[in-house]
Design a protein around this motif. Sequence first.
Motif, short mmCIF file in Angstrom:
data_model
loop_
_atom_site.label_atom_id
_atom_site.label_comp_id
_atom_site.label_asym_id
_atom_site.label_seq_id
_atom_site.Cartn_x
_atom_site.Cartn_y
_atom_site.Cartn_z
N ARG A 172 77.50 -16.24 52.87
CA ARG A 172 77.10 -15.67 54.16
C ARG A 172 75.62 -15.30 54.18
N ASP A 173 75.09 -14.85 53.04
CA ASP A 173 73.66 -14.55 52.96
C ASP A 173 72.81 -15.78 53.23
N PHE A 174 73.26 -16.95 52.78
CA PHE A 174 72.51 -18.19 52.94
C PHE A 174 72.97 -18.98 54.17
N GLY A 175 73.88 -18.41 54.95
CA GLY A 175 74.35 -19.10 56.14
C GLY A 175 75.30 -20.25 55.84
N ILE A 176 75.87 -20.28 54.63
CA ILE A 176 76.81 -21.34 54.25
C ILE A 176 78.22 -20.89 54.66
N SER A 177 78.99 -21.82 55.20
CA SER A 177 80.32 -21.47 55.70
C SER A 177 81.27 -21.17 54.55
N ASP A 178 82.33 -20.40 54.87
CA ASP A 178 83.36 -20.10 53.87
C ASP A 178 84.01 -21.39 53.36
N ALA A 179 84.20 -22.37 54.26
CA ALA A 179 84.84 -23.62 53.87
C ALA A 179 84.03 -24.35 52.81
N VAL A 180 82.71 -24.40 52.99
CA VAL A 180 81.85 -25.12 52.04
C VAL A 180 81.86 -24.44 50.68
N ILE A 181 81.79 -23.12 50.66
CA ILE A 181 81.78 -22.42 49.38
C ILE A 181 83.13 -22.60 48.68
N GLY A 182 84.23 -22.69 49.45
CA GLY A 182 85.52 -22.95 48.84
C GLY A 182 85.63 -24.36 48.30
N LEU A 183 85.00 -25.32 49.00
CA LEU A 183 85.07 -26.72 48.60
C LEU A 183 84.20 -27.03 47.38
#
Length: 324
Positions: A198-209
């Motif tokens: 969230r700090d870098f604006g990356i979605s939860d889905a991408v970090i999970g993937l």
Amino acid sequence: MDFINSHINHILVIGGLMGLFLGGEALIRGAVAVAESLKIPKLIIGLTIIGFGTSMPELLVSLQSVQQGVPDVAIGNVVGSNIANILLILGFGALLNPIATSARNIRREVLVMLAVSGGLVWLAWSGAISQQAGLIMAGALLAYLLLIYLLEGPKTADAALPKSSLSPWVAIIWIIAGLAALIIGADCLVRGATAIARDFGISDAVIGLTLIAVGTSLPELTVTILSSIRRQNEVALGNVLGSNIFNILGILGITAALHPLTIAPRFLQVDLPLMIAAAVGLTLLILRGKPIGRLTGLLFLLVYAGYTLWLVKGPALLDVLRLS
């Protein structure tokens, strides 16, 4: 102290990954020792304890993420883990040593993996995995394990399974310590990774993937490295197939049975199609009956690198194209 406070999320991620890796290893060692002391057939150890143990990080991360209100992490964790298992882990294993595809009943396992992968895509088109669907998936896994036991029986005891010299009481301590490390590690990893995303604006889905998917696949990666060193890569192949089946039926099934899962449409754009494509490709390689060679392993790794790059840069690139 200021350094720790400013990097607390990164520390949580690193600590969480270490907890998952060490906890999974401790759980497997302790569970195998208890099973051996109780004279449980090695087939049952392999299908349940080893398979469940290597997939325990994915289960705990999925449950933690749903409880913390980030279901995309749970879905991305399983889909990303299944993609990483084939393209990254088998690709890495094949690059080290060609992987034999002639192991007993491996064709049955890969066809089951392909079928359950297709089932997940079908559920994704409906937009959710209900509690009823979750119960059916978990029940299907139990039925599958029972069918394997009835078909094969104790005759398929696998000499490649780890041996243990732990006493039962010491083994129980290992199990408790392993479960504690897994629970704490999963909580730290989800909290730290989602905060960083969230700090870098990356979605939860991408970090999970990506990060979480690869992190929770560390037990499978360990099996691949060890089996490659011992020139028993077919063990890694069986572990990956079993893990992919367990991830869908067991992890998502149990999670959805407790908390219905909403599947975001974004997973149907690239992630699930790639998961199916990887499953189909691996199925064709196994049905062909020839070893998975180093060139194929390199191709797998290149595809995974391209996929990871797309997850990070793809959405921004699409936005630029739309604006232009």
